[in-house]
Design a protein around this motif. Sequence first.
Motif, PDB file in Angstrom:
ATOM      1  N   LYS A  39       0.810  -1.217   0.000  1.00  0.00           N
ATOM      2  CA  LYS A  39       0.000   0.000   0.000  1.00  0.00           C
ATOM      3  C   LYS A  39       0.845   1.270   0.000  1.00  0.00           C
ATOM      4  O   LYS A  39       0.312   2.379  -0.054  1.00  0.00           O
ATOM      5  N   VAL A  40       2.168   1.109   0.049  1.00  0.00           N
ATOM      6  CA  VAL A  40       3.045   2.269   0.016  1.00  0.00           C
ATOM      7  C   VAL A  40       3.004   2.876  -1.379  1.00  0.00           C
ATOM      8  O   VAL A  40       3.123   2.166  -2.385  1.00  0.00           O
ATOM      9  N   ALA A  41       2.811   4.178  -1.472  1.00  0.00           N
ATOM     10  CA  ALA A  41       2.743   4.859  -2.767  1.00  0.00           C
ATOM     11  C   ALA A  41       4.060   4.686  -3.519  1.00  0.00           C
ATOM     12  O   ALA A  41       5.130   4.627  -2.909  1.00  0.00           O
ATOM     13  N   PRO A  42       4.015   4.602  -4.848  1.00  0.00           N
ATOM     14  CA  PRO A  42       5.233   4.396  -5.645  1.00  0.00           C
ATOM     15  C   PRO A  42       6.337   5.399  -5.337  1.00  0.00           C
ATOM     16  O   PRO A  42       7.514   5.020  -5.242  1.00  0.00           O
ATOM     17  N   ARG A  43       5.985   6.690  -5.165  1.00  0.00           N
ATOM     18  CA  ARG A  43       7.013   7.689  -4.882  1.00  0.00           C
ATOM     19  C   ARG A  43       7.680   7.415  -3.545  1.00  0.00           C
ATOM     20  O   ARG A  43       8.899   7.508  -3.396  1.00  0.00           O
ATOM     21  N   ASP A  44       6.871   7.061  -2.535  1.00  0.00           N
ATOM     22  CA  ASP A  44       7.427   6.743  -1.227  1.00  0.00           C
ATOM     23  C   ASP A  44       8.224   5.440  -1.266  1.00  0.00           C
ATOM     24  O   ASP A  44       9.220   5.283  -0.551  1.00  0.00           O
ATOM     25  N   ALA A  45       7.778   4.494  -2.127  1.00  0.00           N
ATOM     26  CA  ALA A  45       8.487   3.219  -2.251  1.00  0.00           C
ATOM     27  C   ALA A  45       9.902   3.437  -2.765  1.00  0.00           C
ATOM     28  O   ALA A  45      10.842   2.752  -2.348  1.00  0.00           O
ATOM     29  N   ARG A  46      10.070   4.413  -3.675  1.00  0.00           N
ATOM     30  CA  ARG A  46      11.407   4.701  -4.201  1.00  0.00           C
ATOM     31  C   ARG A  46      12.331   5.167  -3.085  1.00  0.00           C
ATOM     32  O   ARG A  46      13.493   4.773  -3.013  1.00  0.00           O
ATOM     33  N   GLU A  47      11.821   6.059  -2.212  1.00  0.00           N
ATOM     34  CA  GLU A  47      12.628   6.567  -1.108  1.00  0.00           C
ATOM     35  C   GLU A  47      12.947   5.455  -0.098  1.00  0.00           C
ATOM     36  O   GLU A  47      14.081   5.295   0.334  1.00  0.00           O
ATOM     37  N   LEU A  48      11.935   4.692   0.269  1.00  0.00           N
ATOM     38  CA  LEU A  48      12.135   3.625   1.242  1.00  0.00           C
ATOM     39  C   LEU A  48      13.044   2.526   0.700  1.00  0.00           C
ATOM     40  O   LEU A  48      13.812   1.912   1.452  1.00  0.00           O
ATOM     41  N   SER A  49      12.964   2.283  -0.614  1.00  0.00           N
ATOM     42  CA  SER A  49      13.787   1.229  -1.205  1.00  0.00           C
ATOM     43  C   SER A  49      15.265   1.495  -0.996  1.00  0.00           C
ATOM     44  O   SER A  49      16.055   0.567  -0.786  1.00  0.00           O
ATOM     45  N   ARG A  50      15.671   2.777  -1.053  1.00  0.00           N
ATOM     46  CA  ARG A  50      17.075   3.106  -0.822  1.00  0.00           C
ATOM     47  C   ARG A  50      17.518   2.660   0.565  1.00  0.00           C
ATOM     48  O   ARG A  50      18.614   2.137   0.764  1.00  0.00           O
ATOM     49  N   VAL A  51      16.666   2.876   1.557  1.00  0.00           N
ATOM     50  CA  VAL A  51      16.977   2.472   2.925  1.00  0.00           C
ATOM     51  C   VAL A  51      17.116   0.953   3.006  1.00  0.00           C
ATOM     52  O   VAL A  51      18.081   0.417   3.582  1.00  0.00           O
ATOM     53  N   PHE A  52      16.156   0.243   2.412  1.00  0.00           N
ATOM     54  CA  PHE A  52      16.164  -1.220   2.509  1.00  0.00           C
ATOM     55  C   PHE A  52      17.323  -1.828   1.719  1.00  0.00           C
ATOM     56  O   PHE A  52      17.915  -2.822   2.148  1.00  0.00           O
ATOM     57  N   PHE A  53      17.665  -1.257   0.566  1.00  0.00           N
ATOM     58  CA  PHE A  53      18.799  -1.773  -0.197  1.00  0.00           C
ATOM     59  C   PHE A  53      20.114  -1.554   0.549  1.00  0.00           C
ATOM     60  O   PHE A  53      21.005  -2.414   0.527  1.00  0.00           O
ATOM     61  N   ALA A  54      20.233  -0.394   1.196  1.00  0.00           N
ATOM     62  CA  ALA A  54      21.449  -0.121   1.964  1.00  0.00           C
ATOM     63  C   ALA A  54      21.619  -1.123   3.094  1.00  0.00           C
ATOM     64  O   ALA A  54      22.723  -1.631   3.348  1.00  0.00           O
ATOM     65  N   ARG A  55      20.536  -1.429   3.794  1.00  0.00           N
ATOM     66  CA  ARG A  55      20.605  -2.400   4.893  1.00  0.00           C
ATOM     67  C   ARG A  55      20.797  -3.820   4.353  1.00  0.00           C
ATOM     68  O   ARG A  55      21.522  -4.628   4.950  1.00  0.00           O
TER      69      ARG A  55
END
Length: 293
Positions: free
Chosen positions: A35-51
């Motif tokens: 349910k995360v909006a695509p724009r927010d998913a892009r930002e959050l993805s950076r955090v998850f990829f880094a971890r």
Amino acid sequence: MAAVTATAAHPVTRTAESAEDLAGAPLPQIGAPQKVAPRDARELSRVFFARLAVLEEGTHEYQYARNTLIEMNLSLVRYAATRFRGRGDQMEDIVQVGTIGLIKAIDRFELSREVEFTSFAVPYIVGEIKRFFRDTSWAVHVPRRLQEARVELAKATEELRTRLGRTPTVAELSALMSLPESEVIEARKASNGYHSTSLDATLTGESGVDGEAVLADFIGQEDPGMQLVEDISTLAPMVSKLGERDRQILHMRFVDEMTQAQIGEQLGISQMHVSRLLTRILTRLRKGMLAAN
């Protein structure tokens, strides 16, 4: 370092951070990643990829990061799948195949590439879907002209169905596609070569069928007796051309089922002579049969 949070009501707020900073940040807990909006998913993805890059594979936290990345970015798969809507396959199947491409992209992506994950992932997703069509399409060989006509037919059918609210007629499709009705009909027939049905496919609701049956139950099997009928039809004219005594010997041996000794006794000749006559007759008939086939 700014906190990273995401909820259904309040998406993500983040200040610019380096990959090193993000790698050390705790993972936000997202209850409904899809349910995360695509724009927010892009930002959050950076955090998850880094971890993900520093976590040990197989750990609970690693699995959570990877699974969340998959669910957050499923919108990319749905977006790519819409490009193949007119192919006639179930959209659910196309999305499932595209998800495989998404997973491959997630496993191979690195923040150091300095490219947006969306730009990196879409070619993987589209490539997997195209591979699916390449490997499963056209169960029988169909000329390229008809393959292309089938694609255009699917698009025209979808357009008219949306516009008219019903399945379009051949005449309506012909007018929209600027093709003769005969070619529209031919394209429809070609579509039957796009998918094959397993002989083990269950058929239900067929009249006269008790319970469930499979397609193979309604397909005829080779009848050995048919070959015998063909052989007799071929053999009969050859037998009619034999001399009277040769036909008599054949009748006594294969119809009356007499032994060679009994035939010799009735004809007044030796058993050896009967054997030579039968060999000559059968050799002649065998050559005739081989020539006929």
